[in-house]
Design a protein around this motif. Structure first.
Motif, mmCIF file in Angstrom:
data_model
loop_
_atom_site.group_PDB
_atom_site.id
_atom_site.type_symbol
_atom_site.label_atom_id
_atom_site.label_comp_id
_atom_site.label_asym_id
_atom_site.label_seq_id
_atom_site.Cartn_x
_atom_site.Cartn_y
_atom_site.Cartn_z
ATOM 1 N N ALA A 109 0.839 -1.200 0.000
ATOM 2 C CA ALA A 109 0.000 0.000 0.000
ATOM 3 C C ALA A 109 0.877 1.255 0.000
ATOM 4 C CB ALA A 109 -0.932 -0.019 1.210
ATOM 5 N N TYR A 110 1.993 1.187 0.734
ATOM 6 C CA TYR A 110 2.929 2.313 0.770
ATOM 7 C C TYR A 110 3.430 2.636 -0.633
ATOM 8 C CZ TYR A 110 7.467 4.622 1.371
ATOM 9 O OH TYR A 110 8.559 5.466 1.268
ATOM 10 N N PHE A 111 3.863 1.612 -1.391
ATOM 11 C CA PHE A 111 4.422 1.852 -2.720
ATOM 12 C C PHE A 111 3.346 2.289 -3.717
ATOM 13 C CE2 PHE A 111 7.915 -0.806 -1.059
ATOM 14 C CZ PHE A 111 8.957 0.059 -1.333
ATOM 15 N N ILE A 112 2.131 1.762 -3.578
ATOM 16 C CA ILE A 112 1.038 2.185 -4.460
ATOM 17 C C ILE A 112 0.738 3.662 -4.231
ATOM 18 C CG2 ILE A 112 -1.416 1.900 -4.954
ATOM 19 C CD1 ILE A 112 -1.002 -1.121 -4.321
ATOM 20 N N GLU A 113 0.669 4.077 -2.978
ATOM 21 C CA GLU A 113 0.406 5.477 -2.662
ATOM 22 C C GLU A 113 1.585 6.353 -3.082
ATOM 23 O OE1 GLU A 113 -1.100 9.066 -1.376
ATOM 24 O OE2 GLU A 113 -2.076 7.158 -1.873
ATOM 25 N N ARG A 114 2.791 5.858 -2.907
ATOM 26 C CA ARG A 114 3.991 6.604 -3.308
ATOM 27 C C ARG A 114 3.967 6.874 -4.815
ATOM 28 N NH1 ARG A 114 9.624 6.664 -1.322
ATOM 29 N NH2 ARG A 114 11.065 6.837 -3.073
ATOM 30 N N THR A 115 3.635 5.849 -5.605
ATOM 31 C CA THR A 115 3.570 6.008 -7.061
ATOM 32 C C THR A 115 2.493 7.004 -7.442
ATOM 33 O OG1 THR A 115 4.373 3.756 -7.428
ATOM 34 C CG2 THR A 115 3.202 4.813 -9.244
ATOM 35 N N ARG A 116 1.322 6.911 -6.782
ATOM 36 C CA ARG A 116 0.239 7.842 -7.069
ATOM 37 C C ARG A 116 0.665 9.279 -6.783
ATOM 38 N NH1 ARG A 116 -3.061 11.030 -5.038
ATOM 39 N NH2 ARG A 116 -2.208 10.676 -2.948
#
Length: 374
Positions: free
Chosen positions: A190-197
């Motif tokens: 979830a951290y990396f998905i939000e980071r990419t967004r």
């Protein structure tokens, strides 16, 4: 390692970019603080030029020190000397070599060990493929230990999300730590998905004035001599100050910008007149050397040169066309006599090249109705 430290050396007239970092050299039982210089061509200046294999040899011999004995004497040459009481060293020889190799990669615009690891993150986050996880974990372990903590550039989470997704469920976290749970991995993904967004959103909102395709190839104006006189078609060399384009400035007419510049550099009227009447730019400069410069010349010379260039290209529209035709290319003005005005065989401030780019921009602004920017 200080990534902002820049240096260079010149090889066969070509500038080779470099960086440097502090190291301890051990000699005769004492330690000496010095600089290790690293260059884009892979050369390493360690009291003599070596390569990565040579660096490994010096580390193996202990001459480049990654361990320090308690009670040993140390010196920073003429700066200070001291004795180590409780020394702590943060890197081993293997990681030291990787850090130097990383510096060479960065100097060449290539991803370093951290960059190569980060390149694999998005692929694994999207696929959740076990083979990609192992490849990511392997890349993470190739980052020097002292650099891993900030591999994501996140001062809050550090490398925790990266370590978690590198580790399978119910295994101890890579690099040491607690056993990884399914919930931990979900949180990390979830951290990396939000980071990419967030990164995508920032990229869309970010305002930049850089050209989308990058600037055009640089143009160099070499310092040349035409014994038989200037050719009918001199190309971009018409942009040089020696080009015979008479300039009227301050009610005086000069054969070239060079004549005007040197005449204005002196407060001696007789010398200024001799310069103005000199047959060639070379003669004008030579006569100027017999006089003295204005005491404020180093302060005003850039403004004077800018004014003379504006006069040249205003009074000779066909030359302004040549200048505008260079587009957005960087202009490098070779001037062997002055590292301030041009570039030489090594390096220079290239202020003439910069001023030509400024006059070019002003000419384009005038054409599109932005002449008055104040």
């Amino acid at each position: 390692m200080g990534r902002g430290n820049r240096t260079y050396r010149v090889v066969d007239g070509q500038r080779v970019e470099g960086t440097w970092r502090p190291i301890f050299i051990r000699n005769g039982g004492s330690y000496f603080l010095t600089d290790l210089k690293i260059y884009a061509d892979g050369a390493i200046d360690c009291w003599g030029m070596i390569d990565l294999d040579g660096l490994r040899d010096k580390l193996a011999s202990g001459w480049v020190a990654t361990t320090i004995e308690s009670g040993a004497q140390a010196s920073a040459h003429d700066l200070a000397g001291w004795k180590f009481l409780e020394p702590q060293v943060w890197i081993d020889p293997e990681d030291f070599v990787v850090q130097v190799a990383d510096a060479i990669d960065r100097l060449n615009g290539r991803p370093d060990s951290t960059g190569r690891c980060r390149q694999l993150i998005a692929g694994y986050v999207n696929s959740r493929d076990e083979a990609e996880r192992r490849a990511l974990a392997e890349a993470y372990l190739k980052i020097p230990r002292s650099d891993r903590r900030y591999a994501l550039g996140d001062m809050d989470s550090k490398d925790w999300p990266l370590r978690v997704i590198c580790t399978a469920v119910d295994e101890p976290m890579i690099g040491g730590g607690e056993f990884v749970t399914e919930q931990m991995r979900d949180d990390a993904f979830a951290y990396f998905i939000e980071r990419t967004r967030s990164e995508d959103e920032w990229a869309q909102r970010r305002v930049t004035d850089e050209p989308e395709q990058g600037r055009s190839d640089a143009i160099t104006l070499p310092q040349v001599v035409f014994p038989q006189g200037w050719p009918d078609e001199a190309g971009v060399l018409v942009l040089r100050n020696e080009f015979p384009a008479p300039v009227t400035y301050d009610d005086h007419r000069y054969r070239t910008v060079v004549h005007a510049y040197w005449a204005l550099s002196t407060r001696e009227p007789d010398i200024a007149e001799q310069i103005r009447q000199a047959e060639r730019p070379y003669d004008a400069r030579k006569i100027a050397m017999t006089g003295t410069r204005r005491p404020d010349w180093s302060v005003i010379r850039s403004a004077v040169m800018a004014a003379l260039l504006r006069a040249k290209f205003t009074q000779h529209p066909e030359l302004a066309e040549r200048l505008v035709a260079t587009g957005d290319s960087p202009i490098y003005y070779q001037e062997l006599n002055s590292p301030y005005w041009g570039t030489g065989s090594e390096d220079g401030a290239n202020w003439l090249g910069r001023l030509l780019e400024l006059i070019r921009a002003e000419s384009v602004c005038a054409r599109i109705g932005l002449a008055e920017l104040s």
